[in-house]
Design a protein around this motif. Structure first.
Motif, PDB file in Angstrom:
ATOM      1  N   LYS A  58       0.929  -1.000  -0.185  1.00  0.00           N
ATOM      2  CA  LYS A  58       0.449   0.232  -0.318  1.00  0.00           C
ATOM      3  C   LYS A  58       1.101   1.352  -0.082  1.00  0.00           C
ATOM      4  O   LYS A  58       0.539   2.101  -0.462  1.00  0.00           O
ATOM      5  CB  LYS A  58      -0.913   0.415   1.279  1.00  0.00           C
ATOM      6  CG  LYS A  58      -2.447  -0.743   1.315  1.00  0.00           C
ATOM      7  CD  LYS A  58      -2.573  -0.369   2.658  1.00  0.00           C
ATOM      8  CE  LYS A  58      -3.515   0.910   2.455  1.00  0.00           C
ATOM      9  NZ  LYS A  58      -4.791   1.208   2.964  1.00  0.00           N
TER      10      LYS A  58
ATOM     11  N   ARG B 135       1.853   1.941   2.582  1.00  0.00           N
ATOM     12  CA  ARG B 135       1.438   2.621   4.215  1.00  0.00           C
ATOM     13  C   ARG B 135       2.548   3.165   4.677  1.00  0.00           C
ATOM     14  O   ARG B 135       3.075   2.076   5.367  1.00  0.00           O
ATOM     15  CB  ARG B 135       0.385   1.782   4.302  1.00  0.00           C
ATOM     16  CG  ARG B 135      -0.997   2.447   5.428  1.00  0.00           C
ATOM     17  CD  ARG B 135      -1.773   1.705   5.867  1.00  0.00           C
ATOM     18  NE  ARG B 135      -2.449   1.572   7.170  1.00  0.00           N
ATOM     19  CZ  ARG B 135      -3.688   1.802   7.138  1.00  0.00           C
ATOM     20  NH1 ARG B 135      -4.318   2.416   5.920  1.00  0.00           N
ATOM     21  NH2 ARG B 135      -4.798   1.870   7.711  1.00  0.00           N
TER      22      ARG B 135
ATOM     23  N   SER C 129      -8.090  -1.118   3.828  1.00  0.00           N
ATOM     24  CA  SER C 129      -8.945  -0.784   2.064  1.00  0.00           C
ATOM     25  C   SER C 129      -7.642  -0.856   1.827  1.00  0.00           C
ATOM     26  O   SER C 129      -6.339  -0.493   1.738  1.00  0.00           O
ATOM     27  CB  SER C 129      -9.232   1.027   2.157  1.00  0.00           C
ATOM     28  OG  SER C 129      -8.537   2.065   2.410  1.00  0.00           O
TER      29      SER C 129
ATOM     30  N   ASN D  36      -6.128   0.214  -1.287  1.00  0.00           N
ATOM     31  CA  ASN D  36      -5.781   0.936  -2.159  1.00  0.00           C
ATOM     32  C   ASN D  36      -4.127   1.624  -1.357  1.00  0.00           C
ATOM     33  O   ASN D  36      -4.258   0.876  -0.509  1.00  0.00           O
ATOM     34  CB  ASN D  36      -6.968   2.450  -1.699  1.00  0.00           C
ATOM     35  CG  ASN D  36      -6.954   2.647  -0.144  1.00  0.00           C
ATOM     36  OD1 ASN D  36      -7.947   1.996   0.025  1.00  0.00           O
ATOM     37  ND2 ASN D  36      -5.867   3.139  -0.179  1.00  0.00           N
TER      38      ASN D  36
ATOM     39  N   SER E  48     -10.515   4.618  -1.529  1.00  0.00           N
ATOM     40  CA  SER E  48     -10.642   3.236  -1.231  1.00  0.00           C
ATOM     41  C   SER E  48     -11.686   2.352  -2.022  1.00  0.00           C
ATOM     42  O   SER E  48     -12.369   2.732  -2.720  1.00  0.00           O
ATOM     43  CB  SER E  48     -11.594   2.837   0.241  1.00  0.00           C
ATOM     44  OG  SER E  48     -11.746   3.998   1.111  1.00  0.00           O
TER      45      SER E  48
ATOM     46  N   HIS F 163      -7.027  12.629   2.920  1.00  0.00           N
ATOM     47  CA  HIS F 163      -6.843  11.020   2.458  1.00  0.00           C
ATOM     48  C   HIS F 163      -8.192  10.911   1.681  1.00  0.00           C
ATOM     49  O   HIS F 163      -8.804  12.071   1.628  1.00  0.00           O
ATOM     50  CB  HIS F 163      -8.221  10.602   3.715  1.00  0.00           C
ATOM     51  CG  HIS F 163      -7.169   8.953   4.565  1.00  0.00           C
ATOM     52  ND1 HIS F 163      -6.248   9.311   5.144  1.00  0.00           N
ATOM     53  CD2 HIS F 163      -7.223   8.131   4.294  1.00  0.00           C
ATOM     54  CE1 HIS F 163      -5.599   7.899   5.026  1.00  0.00           C
ATOM     55  NE2 HIS F 163      -6.271   6.830   5.044  1.00  0.00           N
TER      56      HIS F 163
HETATM   57 MG    MG Z   1      -8.334   3.170   3.647  1.00  0.00          MG
END
Ligand code: MG
Ligand code: AMP
Length: 350
Positions: free
Chosen positions: A58, A60, A148, A150, A156, A242
């Motif tokens: 991700k 992330r 999620s 993405n 998402s 976001h």
């Molecule tokens: Mg998310």
């Protein structure tokens, strides 16, 4: 990496998809899975190396914690402790809303690796009611950590095709469970013991609304900018910017707030698509996507929200997305939260 898509629309295929997903999860791989909220990128929540792959796929940041999806309500005490004074409200909430789109933030147990919670002493947990997800997590018989599916900061995905757009080539398998029935991420709450009723802090608005939660406690009012969503240490993942499309998105307060710039092509994300709301004739829109045509139903708008936003983001003849506000109540509060964050993700040069 080749990303395969496993269909589940008829029984032998569904069984095979479940088996393949479970096999990947047992091997410590990540797989994209359908849930009723949005598609999740899942890994064995008790395996820190597998969870690290979720962050990697991700892109992330490690400070953004994941939600842990349990095989069953009985698993709760394996991953979380129930604070004194909250036993009854937690029992009632989980009986009422699980399986379903309500996530509880509770003190974590040692079984949950720190990487799952980004080092926080709390863990976010829920039980999904998606039929395919349920089969997979029960078969695995371990909790699945799944944010999620993405890339970080983006919208998402609410379909297997949307997951493909996000993560093609980065993960081995996408389980296609059809379109998500909520279309918005789960409601996240934190509970605080209080008398006579516990206090419920809504950390993220979602399909389970304040009205649904009212019978269970007093809904704590958090001013938007001071809420946990404003990057307080309690939930560093709840960033204000976001859910962003690639194109600039502007959320309007009213039709009068819009002055189109010459030469730019605008796409409208409309609530009801009704002329009388005052947005349709503001500009020569090159695209109009309507969340809930006609009478305007907020749950329907929620289901279609990310799908239509993606459509406008992809459209070749739209430079900028303009969003009408939706009524800020019920599921509408969750949509407005996403719209505010999506529009905050861009430099506002208006
Ligand atoms: Mg998310
Ligand atoms: P996602 O599923 O991608 O929406 O990500 C999960 C979100 O859950 C994170 O971005 C956080 O906002 C929230 N979350 C997860 N764990 C916690 C926690 N322990 N405390 C507060 N919020 C959390």
């Amino acid at each position: 990496m080749l990303t395969q898509i496993a269909r589940t629309d008829h029984e032998p295929a569904a069984k095979e998809a479940v088996n393949r997903a479970v096999l990947h999860l047992r091997q410590g791989d990540v797989v994209a899975l359908p849930t009723e909220t949005v598609y999740g990128l899942g890994a064995d929540a008790l395996d820190p190396v597998a969870v690290a792959k979720v962050f990697e796929a991700k892109e992330r940041p490690a400070f953004d914690p994941l939600i842990v999806h349990l095989p069953h309500r009985k698993w709760l005490t394996q991953v979380a402790t129930i604070p004194a004074g909250l036993e009854e409200v937690i029992a009632r909430l989980t009986e009422t809303f699980w399986p379903g789109p309500l996530t509880l933030v509770l003190p974590k147990t040692d079984r949950v690796p720190d990487i799952v919670t980004s080092g926080l002493p709390t863990v976010a947990v829920r039980v999904s009611n998606h039929p395919i997800f349920k089969r997979i997590v029960k078969e695995l018989d371990r909790p699945i950590a799944a944010p999620s599916a993405n890339r970080f900061g983006r919208m998402s995905p609410t379909s297997a095709a949307a997951v493909q757009e996000e993560l093609q080539g980065r993960i081995p398998l996408i389980v296609d469970g059809g379109a998500c029935s909520c279309g918005l991420e789960s409601t996240i709450i934190r509970l605080e013991p209080a008398s006579p009723k516990p206090r419920i802090h809504i950390l993220r608005a979602g399909p389970v609304t304040a009205d649904h939660l009212k019978p269970f406690g007093k809904i704590a009012k958090e001013r938007r900018n001071e809420s946990v969503e404003a990057n307080a240490p309690e939930a560093p993942g709840m960033l204000q910017s976001h859910y962003a499309p690639g194109k600039p998105l502007r959320l309007l307060d009213s039709p009068a707030a819009f002055r189109p710039e010459p030469g730019l092509r605008y796409g409208l994300l409309s609530y009801r698509g009704e002329e009388e709301d005052g947005y349709l004739d503001l500009a020569p829109w090159t695209q109009v996507a309507v969340l809930s045509p006609g009478s305007g139903k907020l749950p329907e708008a929620g289901v279609r929200f990310f799908h239509l936003l993606r459509q406008l983001d992809r459209a070749g003849d739209v430079d900028e997305i303009i969003a009408e506000p939706v009524p800020d109540r019920g599921v509408g509060a969750a949509i407005m939260d996403r719209l505010r964050k999506a529009s905050a993700s861009r430099p506002q040069s208006y």
